[in-house]
Design an enzyme around this catalytic site. Sequence first.
Site, mmCIF file in Angstrom:
data_model
loop_
_atom_site.group_PDB
_atom_site.id
_atom_site.type_symbol
_atom_site.label_atom_id
_atom_site.label_comp_id
_atom_site.label_asym_id
_atom_site.label_seq_id
_atom_site.Cartn_x
_atom_site.Cartn_y
_atom_site.Cartn_z
ATOM 1 N N CYS A 72 0.873 -1.176 0.000
ATOM 2 C CA CYS A 72 0.000 0.000 0.000
ATOM 3 C C CYS A 72 0.915 1.233 0.000
ATOM 4 O O CYS A 72 2.044 1.159 -0.467
ATOM 5 C CB CYS A 72 -0.958 -0.019 1.189
ATOM 6 N N ARG A 73 0.464 2.349 0.523
ATOM 7 C CA ARG A 73 1.302 3.545 0.534
ATOM 8 C C ARG A 73 2.384 3.474 1.603
ATOM 9 O O ARG A 73 3.549 3.714 1.338
ATOM 10 C CB ARG A 73 0.458 4.801 0.743
#
Length: 120
Positions: A72-73
């Site tokens: 993810c980020r």
Amino acid sequence: MSPFFRRCSGRVTPEQAHRLVADGQAVLLDVRETQEWNAGHAPGALHLPLTRLMAGAPLPAAARGKRVVAICRSGNRSRTTADLLSAAGLEATDVTGGMAAWAWQGLPVTGVNGSGGVIA
């Protein structure tokens, strides 16, 4: 089973994830939302937002039956994804630091149109 993968969803570094995917030992599953994915993602990654996975969406066909490295980020949503997949009996892990760490390490990032991407 590879030491990088445990049913308890151990974590890997961006470099380890890149190597596992490049060697065909795993698929990279980006669980960020579509606008984040469109801004920039790892080349060859599969996309399934965590929100859709939690709503019951199946894994992309290319990920079924394979080891999954979630990203993810920053590493929070991917950790949740790895835990969910591991609880379902799949071999799953996630990338410590997410796409932010991936890009910081100089690993490739591409945009939707194939140009250089950014991490949103």
